[in-house]
Scaffold this motif. Structure first.
Motif, PDB file in Angstrom:
ATOM      1  N   LYS A  21       8.972  24.000   4.013  1.00  0.00           N
ATOM      2  CA  LYS A  21       8.132  22.979   3.372  1.00  0.00           C
ATOM      3  C   LYS A  21       8.913  22.116   2.375  1.00  0.00           C
ATOM      4  O   LYS A  21       8.410  21.077   1.942  1.00  0.00           O
ATOM      5  CB  LYS A  21       6.965  23.651   2.650  1.00  0.00           C
ATOM      6  CG  LYS A  21       6.064  24.481   3.556  1.00  0.00           C
ATOM      7  CD  LYS A  21       5.004  25.215   2.754  1.00  0.00           C
ATOM      8  CE  LYS A  21       4.156  26.115   3.635  1.00  0.00           C
ATOM      9  NZ  LYS A  21       3.159  26.894   2.866  1.00  0.00           N
TER      10      LYS A  21
ATOM     11  N   ALA B 238       9.328  18.190   2.840  1.00  0.00           N
ATOM     12  CA  ALA B 238       8.115  17.424   2.542  1.00  0.00           C
ATOM     13  C   ALA B 238       7.865  17.365   1.045  1.00  0.00           C
ATOM     14  O   ALA B 238       7.439  16.333   0.510  1.00  0.00           O
ATOM     15  CB  ALA B 238       6.914  18.044   3.254  1.00  0.00           C
ATOM     16  N   TRP B 239       8.138  18.458   0.335  1.00  0.00           N
ATOM     17  CA  TRP B 239       7.902  18.498  -1.108  1.00  0.00           C
ATOM     18  C   TRP B 239       8.854  17.596  -1.876  1.00  0.00           C
ATOM     19  O   TRP B 239       8.555  17.196  -3.003  1.00  0.00           O
ATOM     20  CB  TRP B 239       8.002  19.930  -1.617  1.00  0.00           C
ATOM     21  CG  TRP B 239       6.849  20.783  -1.189  1.00  0.00           C
ATOM     22  CD1 TRP B 239       5.658  20.362  -0.660  1.00  0.00           C
ATOM     23  CD2 TRP B 239       6.760  22.202  -1.253  1.00  0.00           C
ATOM     24  NE1 TRP B 239       4.844  21.430  -0.384  1.00  0.00           N
ATOM     25  CE2 TRP B 239       5.499  22.579  -0.736  1.00  0.00           C
ATOM     26  CE3 TRP B 239       7.626  23.205  -1.681  1.00  0.00           C
ATOM     27  CZ2 TRP B 239       5.079  23.906  -0.649  1.00  0.00           C
ATOM     28  CZ3 TRP B 239       7.222  24.538  -1.606  1.00  0.00           C
ATOM     29  CH2 TRP B 239       5.957  24.873  -1.089  1.00  0.00           C
TER      30      TRP B 239
ATOM     31  N   CYS C 293       6.771  14.607  -1.615  1.00  0.00           N
ATOM     32  CA  CYS C 293       5.449  14.775  -2.210  1.00  0.00           C
ATOM     33  C   CYS C 293       5.220  16.248  -2.537  1.00  0.00           C
ATOM     34  O   CYS C 293       4.949  17.042  -1.634  1.00  0.00           O
ATOM     35  CB  CYS C 293       4.371  14.278  -1.240  1.00  0.00           C
ATOM     36  SG  CYS C 293       2.691  14.577  -1.839  1.00  0.00           S
TER      37      CYS C 293
ATOM     38  N   CYS D   6       2.824  17.693  -3.585  1.00  0.00           N
ATOM     39  CA  CYS D   6       1.442  18.103  -3.305  1.00  0.00           C
ATOM     40  C   CYS D   6       1.206  18.414  -1.832  1.00  0.00           C
ATOM     41  O   CYS D   6       0.111  18.837  -1.455  1.00  0.00           O
ATOM     42  CB  CYS D   6       0.480  16.991  -3.714  1.00  0.00           C
ATOM     43  SG  CYS D   6       0.641  16.472  -5.421  1.00  0.00           S
ATOM     44  N   PHE D   7       2.198  18.169  -0.989  1.00  0.00           N
ATOM     45  CA  PHE D   7       1.993  18.279   0.455  1.00  0.00           C
ATOM     46  C   PHE D   7       1.479  19.657   0.875  1.00  0.00           C
ATOM     47  O   PHE D   7       1.979  20.688   0.411  1.00  0.00           O
ATOM     48  CB  PHE D   7       3.300  18.003   1.194  1.00  0.00           C
ATOM     49  CG  PHE D   7       3.242  18.286   2.675  1.00  0.00           C
ATOM     50  CD1 PHE D   7       2.676  17.371   3.538  1.00  0.00           C
ATOM     51  CD2 PHE D   7       3.729  19.479   3.189  1.00  0.00           C
ATOM     52  CE1 PHE D   7       2.603  17.624   4.897  1.00  0.00           C
ATOM     53  CE2 PHE D   7       3.660  19.744   4.548  1.00  0.00           C
ATOM     54  CZ  PHE D   7       3.093  18.818   5.411  1.00  0.00           C
ATOM     55  N   GLU D   8       0.489  19.650   1.750  1.00  0.00           N
ATOM     56  CA  GLU D   8       0.004  20.868   2.388  1.00  0.00           C
ATOM     57  C   GLU D   8      -0.095  20.591   3.884  1.00  0.00           C
ATOM     58  O   GLU D   8      -0.698  19.600   4.294  1.00  0.00           O
ATOM     59  CB  GLU D   8      -1.386  21.263   1.861  1.00  0.00           C
ATOM     60  CG  GLU D   8      -1.399  21.726   0.424  1.00  0.00           C
ATOM     61  CD  GLU D   8      -0.755  23.076   0.215  1.00  0.00           C
ATOM     62  OE1 GLU D   8      -0.395  23.723   1.221  1.00  0.00           O
ATOM     63  OE2 GLU D   8      -0.609  23.489  -0.944  1.00  0.00           O
ATOM     64  N   SER D   9       0.507  21.446   4.706  1.00  0.00           N
ATOM     65  CA  SER D   9       0.444  21.230   6.142  1.00  0.00           C
ATOM     66  C   SER D   9      -0.970  21.492   6.639  1.00  0.00           C
ATOM     67  O   SER D   9      -1.686  22.336   6.114  1.00  0.00           O
ATOM     68  CB  SER D   9       1.435  22.146   6.873  1.00  0.00           C
ATOM     69  OG  SER D   9       1.125  23.494   6.638  1.00  0.00           O
TER      70      SER D   9
ATOM     71  N   GLY E 179      -2.686  15.906  -1.548  1.00  0.00           N
ATOM     72  CA  GLY E 179      -2.109  16.584  -0.391  1.00  0.00           C
ATOM     73  C   GLY E 179      -2.632  16.041   0.918  1.00  0.00           C
ATOM     74  O   GLY E 179      -1.902  15.948   1.909  1.00  0.00           O
TER      75      GLY E 179
ATOM     76  N   CYS F 128      -0.734  12.941   1.727  1.00  0.00           N
ATOM     77  CA  CYS F 128       0.640  13.202   2.125  1.00  0.00           C
ATOM     78  C   CYS F 128       0.745  13.530   3.611  1.00  0.00           C
ATOM     79  O   CYS F 128       1.733  13.208   4.254  1.00  0.00           O
ATOM     80  CB  CYS F 128       1.228  14.361   1.314  1.00  0.00           C
ATOM     81  SG  CYS F 128       1.348  14.010  -0.444  1.00  0.00           S
ATOM     82  N   ARG F 129      -0.258  14.221   4.148  1.00  0.00           N
ATOM     83  CA  ARG F 129      -0.202  14.617   5.554  1.00  0.00           C
ATOM     84  C   ARG F 129      -0.070  13.418   6.472  1.00  0.00           C
ATOM     85  O   ARG F 129       0.548  13.501   7.526  1.00  0.00           O
ATOM     86  CB  ARG F 129      -1.457  15.396   5.929  1.00  0.00           C
ATOM     87  CG  ARG F 129      -1.570  16.745   5.278  1.00  0.00           C
ATOM     88  CD  ARG F 129      -2.755  17.518   5.839  1.00  0.00           C
ATOM     89  NE  ARG F 129      -3.102  18.597   4.938  1.00  0.00           N
ATOM     90  CZ  ARG F 129      -4.293  18.776   4.403  1.00  0.00           C
ATOM     91  NH1 ARG F 129      -5.270  17.940   4.674  1.00  0.00           N
ATOM     92  NH2 ARG F 129      -4.522  19.780   3.594  1.00  0.00           N
TER      93      ARG F 129
ATOM     94  N   TRP G   4       3.708  12.485   6.506  1.00  0.00           N
ATOM     95  CA  TRP G   4       4.740  13.507   6.759  1.00  0.00           C
ATOM     96  C   TRP G   4       4.249  14.418   7.859  1.00  0.00           C
ATOM     97  O   TRP G   4       3.269  15.110   7.715  1.00  0.00           O
ATOM     98  CB  TRP G   4       5.046  14.325   5.508  1.00  0.00           C
ATOM     99  CG  TRP G   4       6.068  15.385   5.822  1.00  0.00           C
ATOM    100  CD1 TRP G   4       5.826  16.626   6.309  1.00  0.00           C
ATOM    101  CD2 TRP G   4       7.479  15.273   5.719  1.00  0.00           C
ATOM    102  NE1 TRP G   4       6.998  17.296   6.509  1.00  0.00           N
ATOM    103  CE2 TRP G   4       8.028  16.495   6.165  1.00  0.00           C
ATOM    104  CE3 TRP G   4       8.343  14.254   5.300  1.00  0.00           C
ATOM    105  CZ2 TRP G   4       9.400  16.728   6.188  1.00  0.00           C
ATOM    106  CZ3 TRP G   4       9.705  14.493   5.321  1.00  0.00           C
ATOM    107  CH2 TRP G   4      10.219  15.724   5.764  1.00  0.00           C
TER     108      TRP G   4
END
Length: 227
Positions: A12, A15-16, A19, A21-24, A197, A200-201, A204
């Motif tokens: 991860k 992506a971080w 961002c 805050c990114f969550e997949s 988050g 962000c998805r 990314w």
């Protein structure tokens, strides 16, 4: 039943960087199926069993064969360890055995040659984003597990385009990449994380995010980096 990645999995980190805050999402994880399949075949080929190659489509088969040949050449007859669990831990007087796990992940291949190691990660797609932060995470974990290592050479293999991104890291180099990512992630306000988050998805989407069956442990970021 497969469990989630460690909450601070190095996969991860790229992506971080963009961002924290990114969550997949579930949709992204479903897209990982082909990449997961190719990784399983690569592991078999590296162990000497070429038969699973026949399970793949021609392009994927060619990509995995190319990656296996690259890794074999890189080994120079040294042992190739595949699907290696790597764990970064820090000293903790309150934890069992005096150490606390910060994060763990799985390296596709690791070759140790004295005080030098070759660290390899295979991506089934072409290069769209940099994955150097992910490899820095794996490298920092390997350094913490093998104190005698001085240098780790990282290799990201992009199967679809047959490109290689290769560079070298010292322990200090790896820590300089990873620690700020972890600190930034830790400092995010949880309500803000949930809101941003989702945004962000949309910008990314990793070419794959492999599912693991590793045990989950509670991560704790140390206040200071200890080489």
């Amino acid at each position: 039943m497969p469990v989630k990645h460690h909450e601070l999995s190095p996969s991860k980190f790229p992506a971080w960087v963009e961002c924290p805050c990114f969550e997949s999402s579930l949709e992204v994880r479903k897209d990982a199926a082909e990449g997961t399949k190719q990784h399983a075949v690569l592991e078999a080929v590296l162990s000497g069993d070429d038969s699973p190659l026949e399970q793949l489509e021609p392009q994927a088969k060619d990509s995995v064969r190319w990656a296996a040949d690259y890794i074999s050449t890189l080994s120079e007859s040294a042992k190739i360890s595949s699907e290696v669990r790597v764990e970064y831990s820090t000293l903790d007087g309150f934890a069992a055995k005096g150490k606390s796990t910060v994060f763990f992940g799985t390296a596709d291949a690791l070759i140790v040659k004295g005080n030098l190691a070759e660290l390899i990660d295979f991506k089934s797609g072409a290069q769209v984003h940099s994955h150097r932060a992910q490899l820095a995470g794996y490298a920092l974990a390997v350094f913490s597990m093998r104190p005698r290592l001085k240098t780790i050479r990282c290799h990201v293999l992009y199967g679809r385009s047959k490109e290689v991104d290769a560079w070298s890291l010292t322990q200090a180099d790896a820590a300089g990449v990873v620690i700020p990512i972890l600190e930034s992630r830790q400092n995010q306000d949880r309500s803000e994380e949930r809101r941003v988050g989702k945004e962000c998805r949309s910008r990314w989407s990793p070419d794959h995010e492999k599912k693991k069956t590793q045990p989950h442990e509670q991560a704790r970021i140390a206040d200071t980096y200890q080489p």
